[in-house]
Design an enzyme around this catalytic site. Structure first.
Site, PDB file in Angstrom:
ATOM      1  N   GLU A  86       2.655   4.593  -2.018  1.00 22.65           N
ATOM      2  CA  GLU A  86       1.514   3.848  -2.576  1.00 22.65           C
ATOM      3  C   GLU A  86       1.616   3.650  -4.081  1.00 22.65           C
ATOM      4  OE1 GLU A  86       1.277   6.081  -0.231  1.00 22.65           O
ATOM      5  OE2 GLU A  86       0.020   5.232   1.350  1.00 22.65           O
ATOM      6  N   HIS A 110     -10.765  10.307   4.954  1.00 28.36           N
ATOM      7  CA  HIS A 110     -10.617   8.962   5.515  1.00 28.36           C
ATOM      8  C   HIS A 110     -11.922   8.181   5.454  1.00 28.36           C
ATOM      9  CE1 HIS A 110      -6.561   9.590   6.654  1.00 28.36           C
ATOM     10  NE2 HIS A 110      -6.528   8.791   7.679  1.00 28.36           N
TER      11      HIS A 110
HETATM   12  C1  LIG Z   1      -0.740   8.409   1.842  1.00 31.13           C
HETATM   13  C2  LIG Z   1      -0.980   7.809   3.164  1.00 31.13           C
HETATM   14  N1  LIG Z   1      -0.542   6.573   3.395  1.00 31.13           N
HETATM   15  C3  LIG Z   1      -0.739   6.003   4.598  1.00 31.13           C
HETATM   16  C4  LIG Z   1      -1.373   6.678   5.600  1.00 31.13           C
HETATM   17  C5  LIG Z   1      -1.584   6.031   6.953  1.00 31.13           C
HETATM   18  N2  LIG Z   1      -0.730   6.727   7.912  1.00 31.13           N
HETATM   19  C6  LIG Z   1      -1.223   7.687   8.684  1.00 31.13           C
HETATM   20  S1  LIG Z   1      -0.009   8.396   9.609  1.00 31.13           S
HETATM   21  C7  LIG Z   1       1.166   7.384   8.962  1.00 31.13           C
HETATM   22  C8  LIG Z   1       2.590   7.498   9.415  1.00 31.13           C
HETATM   23  C9  LIG Z   1       3.258   8.702   8.892  1.00 31.13           C
HETATM   24  O1  LIG Z   1       4.515   8.801   9.451  1.00 31.13           O
HETATM   25  P1  LIG Z   1       5.307  10.159   9.471  1.00 31.13           P
HETATM   26  O2  LIG Z   1       5.170  10.826   8.155  1.00 31.13           O
HETATM   27  O3  LIG Z   1       6.668   9.853   9.929  1.00 31.13           O
HETATM   28  O4  LIG Z   1       4.544  11.083  10.519  1.00 31.13           O
HETATM   29  P2  LIG Z   1       4.357  10.875  12.083  1.00 31.13           P
HETATM   30  O5  LIG Z   1       3.067  10.180  12.296  1.00 31.13           O
HETATM   31  O6  LIG Z   1       5.517  10.120  12.593  1.00 31.13           O
HETATM   32  O7  LIG Z   1       4.277  12.260  12.628  1.00 31.13           O
HETATM   33  C10 LIG Z   1       0.615   6.505   8.059  1.00 31.13           C
HETATM   34  C11 LIG Z   1       1.353   5.489   7.355  1.00 31.13           C
HETATM   35  C12 LIG Z   1      -1.839   7.968   5.308  1.00 31.13           C
HETATM   36  N3  LIG Z   1      -2.513   8.686   6.191  1.00 31.13           N
HETATM   37  N4  LIG Z   1      -1.618   8.510   4.089  1.00 31.13           N
END
Ligand SMILES: Cc1ncc(C[n+]2csc(CCOP(=O)(O)OP(=O)(O)O)c2C)c(N)n1
Ligand SMILES: Cc1ncc(C[n+]2csc(CCOP(=O)(O)OP(=O)(O)O)c2C)c(N)n1
Ligand SMILES: [Mg+2]
Ligand SMILES: [Mg+2]
Lengths: 367, 320, 320, 367
Positions: free
Chosen positions: D77, D146
């Site tokens: 971000e 959130h």
């Molecule tokens: C800083 C931030 N950016 C975006 C999001 C939205 N978001 C929630 S889960 C996610 C994916 C994260 O992927 P990963 O770290 O690979 O974890 P996974 O869900 O695959 O376990 C995103 C983009 C968030 N929660 N926090």
């Protein structure tokens, strides 16, 4: 040097002996005493262990307490704030330092999403006893990115405490309270206050967070001023005296939680409240204090006093001196405003004499 | 080869996670759980391989996808289920929900819904433990879990550098399911050389491609031994696959943003199936029964627990 | 070997930077410049080696230590000096000061006083240029400069990953003087393997240890040729040494936080001295005279220019 | 679905034909039209090109405008905000998306230190025509990280504009204005508004930034409500009607610059101002609007009307429904407050009937 107060409230209030010392040295004493008292306290951040030691406020501490308890970090404000939070959760009492408040914008996520929320979100299972020291810059061309005062952003967020002491006595006492507090405390210092002197007790003491201080009593108008603006307000009071106006100057010291009781007691007496913030106005501490004053009057069914505020111009801070001078309220503009409020709109205009050389003009760095 | 006792324990914990999460998925439609749930179904071997090697007073820090690690680390299951139900008896009195499970007593330091943000916090916890060990003589260890997406946040690198610089007692684990919500790795990572990159910080790294629960556990056991001796941080990247949708109870392979063949490969490699086969049937059935019973008990507890009283809204804003 | 024309040009620009900065240091005590100045004395060869290879419509982005690059990129010198004096004729009308020199016409996109923060902004500028080139057919390039300290900020890695992922036309340059204010590299970097690390993003890297202005320029010329053909980002780490204090006009070697022997080595390696010797004396003297004249002119201009009027405080808060 | 307005002001105000469409589709139309109109406009952020397309607001855009103009990013971000700023400085018009306002805390530095200041600091040499879309979450256990609504932090900083449209018509019109604006605009959407329907002109139109809208006229009290609270205020108005109280509901739409004129005209008529923010109160939009109202009355020497505010409880947002419900103002609590303000403190208590099922209860994701 610029001594802030002739008779400091500190002096009368504390039973113990006092000495005249600088704001920055008062802070250093607080660290030294608290680190000696509690092995869980540690201090870290950029530059804390170099030979300049954050303007002197951390000098000698690494020698005394070792590299585990006083250390510098990489330039990684975001993660380092998380590190402080993690250590706090683990039961330590970190003091993390930012030499400019502007840099805290890099770690807002950690402060707002993590530090402020952990205790509540985990329903008390976790505590975050953390002090974040941060310095407001001013003068000598600090400019847009080295002069911001962002306390209202932190006041906005439940779970954070915000304190901005304006003299040596309160700096030390608030720092001790902040270190002992079990919450994240944003501790706001001001570069121009560092070399100002004040009477500070020789014995350890706390200045309780959440309690405002009446600096000088008065009957005609209440001036509430924040951080460095306290000095301007005290100078404004002098100007006002010369035209027979008696201002009561209050320093809230802690910006959150706010001690509105002390402010309102004064306002009920004077009928006039001028809030001089050391920050922008919109959604600032000034709007909050004025709104609360108004709400409390409505609550008690008393008529609303004359309320006004001053603060930074609604612009980015320019570097060039002539514009920078206009950006800030000063003793004269505060005095004029207070004069208008007490004398009514139709009073003849008044120009206070130009102030003597102050800590503002004297400042040429180091930054 | 692993002995039956360890195999049984790993099997049981993986099964417990799987069954609890599948039960959550099952009851989700009733709206008893009014909370976004990020399930780890298919990824259990990481949580279990990692946590089985830890001691009770070691610490894990989690992402919002935190059920598996909470369970594997020994988090209180009654309080977990009650938390999902938003009940006063939950691990956070209903204030935290599924994304922020916490159990400090059992070494679960919490979880964040903001990706990446627990990594520096865990690093700070490790800093505290490093200092603590100088007094206690015992080096506790922190495990910081994150997803592949989490490694894209700047604070990940900042934390890695700091941990390496100060030789902190921390294991960083990337659960690489190659997805961030629906976005594949290829659209987010310039290259796939994460371990190589972390190695340039002077950190020992391990890449485990098959989610083998024994390999993960072995790697952890060795890593922990090194760290307790002062080696400094270790990084482990574990490939895995998320069976269900990113958030919510459903299988979303129909949505066509990922490969069903890959899904099948991972299902065939399911560590729960595999370990189940390694156990004698009696043991296996007994473990399954125990898991089933636990499930019933925690669900009942959650159902029957009261909601928090209105005044709870205002408690714990500030610590005294 | 470089021909005399290029050598003369590089010499002159380095000298111009040196002389302007030494003059700033000289007049600083008069308080005509009410601004923190971060001088590049000793580091000139990077700015000049880098910018000499650029075209006018290429772009550089700077840190607060921005005089050298501003000058080398062809920033307006009158406006620079006036800006330091806080005058209305300054490149930012006196609002920006020494730390934020800007000259969009000449490809200086500005500078930030917050370490690291221009790196992503420069990356975004490169993204725009990549798109623009699809229409114009001409690939302009961005150069993002930062210090060794700047590489410790998370946004550095985030930018590197994104630039590599999208093959952006950008050259990242780290001016590695091994100091952040007074803190040596060893207290901030876990290892010294920055180039190796950046290479794991699939980025070509170059490490230049001797600050040789010709090497820097050659590396840039090749890098630019590659990037204009679509190679994607390139990373260059240039070792260098800051002769004066971090901020302010003085030599602070008495402060004893760094090695005077190292200082001497770097002084002996001074690229201005070196190139001066490579020129015939007549040329050299002529260039020196030109530089001296420029100095006089810009100082006079700055002195004589007016301060901004009070109402300027309120202009340009919002763009119309 | 929950249609917001029976007779939308949009309908009467615009000359062109209208259709009833959802907020989220109105946004999508704005992107599509503006991207077709101006090749410099592009849209990027996490998840913008997946099959869910930010709740549908970006669906089909990549197919239509290509991967150079609509693309997802890594989870970065901070840098991605810098990238948006850099592209804007280079003459493009980026629209950057955050699916939660909470995540903007990761890029405060870029927004406040860079985006807000560049135009001023470079004395007009640089412009940053940037739209940052950001969504406030609510309901179904979104919890502390959130659900935040941080508009006051952005209102505080000179150089940023802040807009928070509450219906489909304004969402589209403001988005078009924001894209065309030459400043960084923080564009605040609300998850619960996405599926609400409103009348939207078929032809392109701008809703000017900086202009409030009177949604329903009334004579007894002025209710100013922000973002999703507009829906609650409109429901509160219905409750109030049943007891003969006629509320004027105003949506400021743009939070900065603030259209105090429209608000004050109404307050002068009704003598009462209830500000219902969709955020915490301290140093919030509510304190600013109340303070300005008070200042304007003092300026004009008219007596200060009855002023009050409501907003989030001063706590982190809890996930469990019973507590979450108490965290927010709702139609009933707003109506009761307005009732007290109009009837005086001694009026007998009144309990409005329990509201019908709303978009709040209906929401179960997707998140
Ligand atoms: C800083 C931030 N950016 C975006 C999001 C939205 N978001 C929630 S889960 C996610 C994916 C994260 O992927 P990963 O770290 O690979 O974890 P996974 O869900 O695959 O376990 C995103 C983009 C968030 N929660 N926090
Ligand atoms: C984000 C941030 N953190 C800290 C500072 C304070 N600071 C100013 S310059 C500097 C050192 C930066 O070192 P480097 O990037 O190596 O650049 P150099 O000064 O050596 O050219 C620091 C820490 C800052 N300006 N911004
Ligand atoms: Mg993933
Ligand atoms: Mg350096």
């Amino acid at each position: 040097m610029f001594t802030q107060v002739e008779k400091t409230p500190a002096q009368t209030e504390q039973m113990s002996e006092t000495r005249l010392i600088r704001y920055v040295d008062a802070l250093r004493e607080a660290f030294e005493e608290e680190m000696a008292r509690d092995p869980k306290v540690f201090l870290f951040g950029l530059d804390v262990d170099d030979h300049k030691g954050i303007q002197g406020s951390t000098i000698g501490l690494q020698e005394k307490f070792g590299k585990d308890r006083v250390f510098c970090t990489p330039l990684s404000e975001d993660a380092m704030t998380g590190v402080a939070i993690g250590a706090a959760i683990a039961g330590y009492r970190p003091i993390h330092v930012h030499i400019r408040m502007d840099f805290m914008l890099l770690c807002m996520n950690q402060l707002v999403n993590m530090a402020a929320k952990s205790h509540y979100m985990y329903n008390g299972q976790v505590k975050v006893p953390l002090v974040v020291r941060t310095m407001i810059g001013r003068s000598w061309g600090q400019g847009g990115q080295h002069s911001q005062a962002l306390h209202s952003m932190f006041m906005h967020v439940p779970g954070l405490k915000v304190v901005a002491p304006a003299n040596a006595h309160d700096a030390k006492g608030c720092m001790i309270s902040a270190i002992r507090d079990n919450n994240p405390v944003i501790f706001i210092e001001h570069r121009l206050l560092y070399s100002t002197e004040g009477y500070v007790p020789t014995k350890s003491y706390e200045v309780p967070l959440g309690k405002a201080r009446i600096l000088t009593e008065g009957t005609d108008i209440t001036i509430v001023a924040v951080s460095h603006m306290v000095m301007e307000a005290l100078r404004a009071k002098k100007h006002l005296e010369s035209v027979g106006i008696n201002a009561e100057v209050i320093d809230p010291i802690t910006l959150w939680p706010l001690d509105m009781e002390t402010i309102m007691q004064s306002v009920k007496k004077t009928g006039k409240l001028l809030m001089v913030d050391n920050a922008w106005l919109t959604c600032g501490a000034s709007s909050e204090i004025l709104t609360r004053a108004m709400e409390m009057c409505q609550e008690e069914d008393i008529s609303i006093p004359s309320l006004a505020r001053m603060g930074f111009a609604p612009t980015t801070c320019p570097t060039t001196k002539p514009l920078e001078n206009l950006f800030y309220p000063d003793a004269r503009s505060i005095a004029v405003k207070a004069y208008q409020m007490t004398q009514g709109k139709k009073a003849k205009t008044w120009e206070p004499p130009v102030s003597a050389n102050t800590e503002i003009d004297a400042f040429k760095g180091p930054f | 080869m692993y002995d039956q006792i360890i195999t049984a324990r790993l099997y049981k914990t993986m099964l417990l996670i799987r069954q609890i999460e599948l039960r959550i998925a099952e009851i989700y439609y009733t709206d008893a759980i009014k909370s976004p749930v990020h399930l780890s179904v298919g990824q259990e071997s990481i949580a279990v391989g990692v946590c089985d090697a830890l001691e009770k007073d070691d610490i894990v820090s989690n992402t919002y996808r935190c059920h598996a690690t909470y369970i594997a680390k020994g988090g209180n299951l009654f309080e977990m289920m009650a938390e999902l139900y938003g009940k006063a008896t939950g691990c956070a009195g209903g204030k935290a929900g599924s994304m922020h499970l916490v159990d400090i007593k059992n070494g679960v330091m919490g979880a964040s819904a903001v990706v990446g943000t627990t990594i520096p916090v865990a690093t700070g916890y490790a800093l505290a433990m490093q200092n603590e060990a100088k007094i206690t003589g015992k080096q506790r260890v922190v495990v910081a879990l994150c997803g592949d997406g989490g490694t894209e946040e700047g604070c990940f690198y900042e934390s890695i550098n700091f941990a390496a610089l100060r030789k902190l007692p921390i294991i960083f684990i990337c659960e690489n399911n190659r997805l961030a919500i629906h976005t594949p790795l290829e659209k987010r990572w310039a290259t796939d050389q994460l371990c190589e990159r972390i190695a340039t910080f002077g950190i020992k790294t391990h890449k485990i491609d098959d989610a083998d629960v024994f390999t993960i556990r072995d790697t952890m056991v060795n890593a922990l031994a090194d760290i307790r001796k002062g080696s400094g941080p270790i990084f482990i990247e574990c490939a895995t696959y998320r069976w269900l949708e990113h958030v919510g109870p459903l299988d979303d392979h129909k949505d066509d943003y990922r490969n069903t063949k890959e899904y099948q490969t991972w299902k065939d490699n399911d560590q729960i199936l595999r370990l189940g086969k390694m156990l004698d049937e009696k043991t296996r059935i007994q473990l399954e029964d125990e898991v089933a019973l636990t499930l019933q008990q925690i669900e009942k507890f959650a159902e029957e627990s009261p909601y928090p009283a209105a005044e709870e809204l205002y408690t714990h804003v500030y610590a005294s």
